[in-house]
Write an enzyme that holds these catalytic residues in place. Structure first.
Site, PDB file in Angstrom:
ATOM      1  N   GLY A  11       0.855  -1.175   0.006  1.00  0.00           N
ATOM      2  CA  GLY A  11       0.030   0.004  -0.077  1.00  0.00           C
ATOM      3  C   GLY A  11       0.925   1.083   0.162  1.00  0.00           C
ATOM      4  O   GLY A  11       2.121   1.277  -0.030  1.00  0.00           O
ATOM      5  N   ASP A  37      -2.265 -12.834   5.264  1.00  0.00           N
ATOM      6  CA  ASP A  37      -3.519 -12.302   5.257  1.00  0.00           C
ATOM      7  C   ASP A  37      -3.678 -12.051   6.804  1.00  0.00           C
ATOM      8  O   ASP A  37      -3.756 -12.822   7.933  1.00  0.00           O
ATOM      9  CB  ASP A  37      -4.668 -13.109   4.627  1.00  0.00           C
ATOM     10  CG  ASP A  37      -6.019 -12.801   4.810  1.00  0.00           C
ATOM     11  OD1 ASP A  37      -6.212 -11.805   5.680  1.00  0.00           O
ATOM     12  OD2 ASP A  37      -6.950 -13.474   4.399  1.00  0.00           O
ATOM     13  N   ALA A  59      -5.108  -2.220   5.363  1.00  0.00           N
ATOM     14  CA  ALA A  59      -6.371  -1.260   5.509  1.00  0.00           C
ATOM     15  C   ALA A  59      -7.517  -1.840   6.432  1.00  0.00           C
ATOM     16  O   ALA A  59      -8.894  -1.400   5.870  1.00  0.00           O
ATOM     17  CB  ALA A  59      -6.697  -0.784   3.997  1.00  0.00           C
ATOM     18  N   THR A  61      -8.949  -4.129   9.764  1.00  0.00           N
ATOM     19  CA  THR A  61      -8.898  -4.064  11.224  1.00  0.00           C
ATOM     20  C   THR A  61      -7.835  -5.175  11.555  1.00  0.00           C
ATOM     21  O   THR A  61      -7.658  -6.093  10.895  1.00  0.00           O
ATOM     22  CB  THR A  61     -10.069  -4.233  11.855  1.00  0.00           C
ATOM     23  OG1 THR A  61     -10.627  -5.551  11.687  1.00  0.00           O
ATOM     24  CG2 THR A  61     -11.159  -3.405  11.762  1.00  0.00           C
ATOM     25  N   ASP A  81      -8.715   9.620  10.881  1.00  0.00           N
ATOM     26  CA  ASP A  81      -9.461  10.508  11.436  1.00  0.00           C
ATOM     27  C   ASP A  81     -10.888  10.211  11.424  1.00  0.00           C
ATOM     28  O   ASP A  81     -11.845  10.744  11.966  1.00  0.00           O
ATOM     29  CB  ASP A  81      -9.146  11.730  10.581  1.00  0.00           C
ATOM     30  CG  ASP A  81      -9.433  11.483   8.984  1.00  0.00           C
ATOM     31  OD1 ASP A  81      -8.338  10.936   8.528  1.00  0.00           O
ATOM     32  OD2 ASP A  81     -10.429  12.024   8.474  1.00  0.00           O
ATOM     33  N   TYR A 104     -16.551   2.727   7.116  1.00  0.00           N
ATOM     34  CA  TYR A 104     -15.087   2.786   7.255  1.00  0.00           C
ATOM     35  C   TYR A 104     -14.756   3.253   8.579  1.00  0.00           C
ATOM     36  O   TYR A 104     -13.745   2.454   9.176  1.00  0.00           O
ATOM     37  CB  TYR A 104     -14.418   3.566   6.100  1.00  0.00           C
ATOM     38  CG  TYR A 104     -12.951   3.928   6.155  1.00  0.00           C
ATOM     39  CD1 TYR A 104     -12.098   2.885   5.878  1.00  0.00           C
ATOM     40  CD2 TYR A 104     -12.475   5.093   6.621  1.00  0.00           C
ATOM     41  CE1 TYR A 104     -10.665   2.843   6.178  1.00  0.00           C
ATOM     42  CE2 TYR A 104     -11.164   5.191   6.604  1.00  0.00           C
ATOM     43  CZ  TYR A 104     -10.256   4.234   6.250  1.00  0.00           C
ATOM     44  OH  TYR A 104      -9.081   4.507   6.329  1.00  0.00           O
ATOM     45  N   LYS A 108     -12.813   0.688  11.240  1.00  0.00           N
ATOM     46  CA  LYS A 108     -11.593   1.171  11.790  1.00  0.00           C
ATOM     47  C   LYS A 108     -11.710   1.462  13.265  1.00  0.00           C
ATOM     48  O   LYS A 108     -10.787   1.092  13.881  1.00  0.00           O
ATOM     49  CB  LYS A 108     -10.967   2.666  11.014  1.00  0.00           C
ATOM     50  CG  LYS A 108     -10.775   2.260   9.632  1.00  0.00           C
ATOM     51  CD  LYS A 108      -9.394   1.619   9.486  1.00  0.00           C
ATOM     52  CE  LYS A 108      -8.216   2.223   9.796  1.00  0.00           C
ATOM     53  NZ  LYS A 108      -7.026   1.300   9.297  1.00  0.00           N
TER      54      LYS A 108
HETATM   55  N1  LIG Z   1      -4.831   6.886   2.570  1.00  0.00           N
HETATM   56  C1  LIG Z   1      -5.335   7.692   3.487  1.00  0.00           C
HETATM   57  O1  LIG Z   1      -5.739   9.033   3.283  1.00  0.00           O
HETATM   58  C2  LIG Z   1      -5.221   7.350   5.056  1.00  0.00           C
HETATM   59  C3  LIG Z   1      -6.047   8.160   5.890  1.00  0.00           C
HETATM   60  C4  LIG Z   1      -6.068   7.789   7.338  1.00  0.00           C
HETATM   61  C5  LIG Z   1      -5.860   6.506   7.571  1.00  0.00           C
HETATM   62  N2  LIG Z   1      -5.064   5.719   6.677  1.00  0.00           N
HETATM   63  C6  LIG Z   1      -5.000   4.164   7.230  1.00  0.00           C
HETATM   64  O2  LIG Z   1      -3.585   4.127   6.841  1.00  0.00           O
HETATM   65  C7  LIG Z   1      -3.302   2.551   6.636  1.00  0.00           C
HETATM   66  C8  LIG Z   1      -2.441   2.418   5.338  1.00  0.00           C
HETATM   67  O3  LIG Z   1      -3.396   3.008   4.545  1.00  0.00           O
HETATM   68  P1  LIG Z   1      -2.648   3.158   2.858  1.00  0.00           P
HETATM   69  O4  LIG Z   1      -3.339   4.471   2.172  1.00  0.00           O
HETATM   70  O5  LIG Z   1      -1.485   2.795   2.891  1.00  0.00           O
HETATM   71  O6  LIG Z   1      -3.698   2.132   2.208  1.00  0.00           O
HETATM   72  P2  LIG Z   1      -3.469   1.296   0.999  1.00  0.00           P
HETATM   73  O7  LIG Z   1      -2.583   1.997   0.066  1.00  0.00           O
HETATM   74  O8  LIG Z   1      -5.003   0.849   0.409  1.00  0.00           O
HETATM   75  O9  LIG Z   1      -2.909  -0.043   1.391  1.00  0.00           O
HETATM   76  C9  LIG Z   1      -3.460  -1.033   2.249  1.00  0.00           C
HETATM   77  C10 LIG Z   1      -2.962  -2.419   2.065  1.00  0.00           C
HETATM   78  O10 LIG Z   1      -3.508  -3.257   2.876  1.00  0.00           O
HETATM   79  C11 LIG Z   1      -3.508  -4.483   2.359  1.00  0.00           C
HETATM   80  N3  LIG Z   1      -4.516  -5.600   2.859  1.00  0.00           N
HETATM   81  C12 LIG Z   1      -5.894  -5.351   2.662  1.00  0.00           C
HETATM   82  N4  LIG Z   1      -6.588  -6.362   3.234  1.00  0.00           N
HETATM   83  C13 LIG Z   1      -5.504  -7.091   3.767  1.00  0.00           C
HETATM   84  C14 LIG Z   1      -5.549  -8.663   4.371  1.00  0.00           C
HETATM   85  N5  LIG Z   1      -6.561  -9.169   4.859  1.00  0.00           N
HETATM   86  N6  LIG Z   1      -4.233  -8.915   4.871  1.00  0.00           N
HETATM   87  C15 LIG Z   1      -3.250  -8.293   4.922  1.00  0.00           C
HETATM   88  N7  LIG Z   1      -3.149  -7.257   3.990  1.00  0.00           N
HETATM   89  C16 LIG Z   1      -4.126  -6.692   3.354  1.00  0.00           C
HETATM   90  C17 LIG Z   1      -3.497  -4.614   0.757  1.00  0.00           C
HETATM   91  O11 LIG Z   1      -2.354  -5.346   0.368  1.00  0.00           O
HETATM   92  P3  LIG Z   1      -2.193  -6.127  -0.850  1.00  0.00           P
HETATM   93  O12 LIG Z   1      -2.018  -5.064  -1.947  1.00  0.00           O
HETATM   94  O13 LIG Z   1      -1.002  -6.915  -1.046  1.00  0.00           O
HETATM   95  O14 LIG Z   1      -3.431  -6.748  -1.243  1.00  0.00           O
HETATM   96  C18 LIG Z   1      -3.174  -2.985   0.599  1.00  0.00           C
HETATM   97  O15 LIG Z   1      -2.008  -2.654  -0.152  1.00  0.00           O
HETATM   98  C19 LIG Z   1      -4.656   1.832   6.824  1.00  0.00           C
HETATM   99  O16 LIG Z   1      -4.722   1.511   7.967  1.00  0.00           O
HETATM  100  C20 LIG Z   1      -5.480   3.037   6.437  1.00  0.00           C
HETATM  101  O17 LIG Z   1      -6.778   2.783   7.012  1.00  0.00           O
HETATM  102  C21 LIG Z   1      -5.075   5.909   5.477  1.00  0.00           C
END
Ligand SMILES: NC(=O)c1ccc[n+]([C@@H]2O[C@H](COP(=O)([O-])OP(=O)(O)OC[C@H]3O[C@@H](n4cnc5c(N)ncnc54)[C@H](OP(=O)(O)O)[C@@H]3O)[C@@H](O)[C@H]2O)c1
Length: 262
Positions: A11, A37, A59, A61, A81, A104, A108
């Site tokens: 991610g 996973d 992404a 829990t 947030d 979402y 979370k």
């Molecule tokens: N983006 C934002 O603006 C934002 C804002 C606030 C908080 N966050 C939090 O920051 C964290 C990282 O977000 P991000 O933006 O980097 O998200 P992202 O780019 O969507 O990456 C999330 C990764 O989670 C992996 N994933 C999903 N289900 C899974 C599972 N069951 N087991 C293992 N891996 C799994 C996916 O892996 P694969 O690609 O290998 O399938 C994906 O690459 C998350 O907790 C998100 O809620 C993000």
């Protein structure tokens, strides 16, 4: 040195974490959902090495990641947030009442609670408005639209703290290296605040384009299935009080991110 396991490593945030760890000589290993996973407790227990720190960037829990023995691993769980109602005008402190308005946000928040129920020493780190500048995030989309369109309409009634994934990665690695921090919940975003409109104009500036080509509009003109919070600014007070390095202002971070992305 403490070994770090990054879940969700493909991610936005996970990718930056691995790159930053490598650049600073911190031993880290990343796993995507294909390798691990996080909803599979057996697989989690197999992959988490004793004495390591897990930074959960997946992404979903981390209910099952938290199954790992408290004595043998530490967990940093990334949250959002969106656990707050998204109204108001003062930055959310870590102990402000939650009140998610979306599915979402509700899941979370359930993830945060499950992590703490299973592993009280875990750090939940909430962040917001994360971008890398590559792929399909807001910043890279604005860079593309600057090339493709004369003008772009962007909402100016949602306010937050745009956060460069590289800076957040550095912040999480700092936390991972500190075993003396006793804070169940922390907030980590770049500092200051902006609307999406402000951010879009700043991206145009970074591209050397006329920011006036970005025009303000309201959320009412962009109705989406999940309501977006009007106010997403997270207070960095607890982070600083824990002796952790405050993240730089969002505008400086954007400048660095766009340089890194091109
Ligand atoms: N983006 C934002 O603006 C934002 C804002 C606030 C908080 N966050 C939090 O920051 C964290 C990282 O977000 P991000 O933006 O980097 O998200 P992202 O780019 O969507 O990456 C999330 C990764 O989670 C992996 N994933 C999903 N289900 C899974 C599972 N069951 N087991 C293992 N891996 C799994 C996916 O892996 P694969 O690609 O290998 O399938 C994906 O690459 C998350 O907790 C998100 O809620 C993000």
């Amino acid at each position: 040195m403490t070994k770090i396991l990054v879940t969700g490593a493909r991610g936005q945030l996970g990718g930056h974490l691995l790159r930053r760890a490598e650049a600073t000589g911190i031993p880290a290993r990343g796993v995507g959902s294909a390798e691990l996973d996080i909803t599979d407790p057996g697989a989690v227990n197999e992959q988490v090495e004793p004495g390591s720190v897990v930074i959960n960037c997946a992404a979903y829990t981390a209910v099952d990641a938290a199954e790992s023995d408290e004595d043998t691993a530490r967990l940093i769980h990334v949250s959002t947030d969106y656990v707050f109602a998204g109204q108001g005008d003062t930055p959310y402190e870590v102990d402000a009442p939650t009140g998610p308005a979306t599915a979402y946000g509700r899941t979370k928040l359930a993830g945060e609670r499950a992590v703490h129920a299973a592993l009280p020493s875990a750090h939940v780190v909430r962040t917001a408005w994360v971008y890398t500048g590559v792929g399909s995030d807001f910043v890279s989309t604005m860079l593309r639209l600057e090339r493709e369109r004369d003008t772009v309409d962007v909402v100016d009634d949602q306010v937050g703290s745009p956060t460069f994934a590289g800076d957040l990665a550095d912040a999480l690695l700092e936390l991972a290296g500190r075993s003396d921090v006793d804070a169940p919940v922390l907030h980590a975003t770049n500092s200051g605040r902006a609307s999406w409109f402000d951010l879009a104009r700043a991206v145009f500036e970074e591209a050397g384009a006329d920011p006036e080509r970005v025009r303000p509009c309201t959320s009412a003109q962009f109705v989406r299935p999940a309501p977006r919070p009007a106010f997403s600014v997270l207070s960095g007070r607890a982070w600083a009080d824990a002796g952790l390095t405050p993240l730089r202002p969002w505008r400086d971070a954007l400048h660095a991110a766009v340089r890194e992305a091109v």
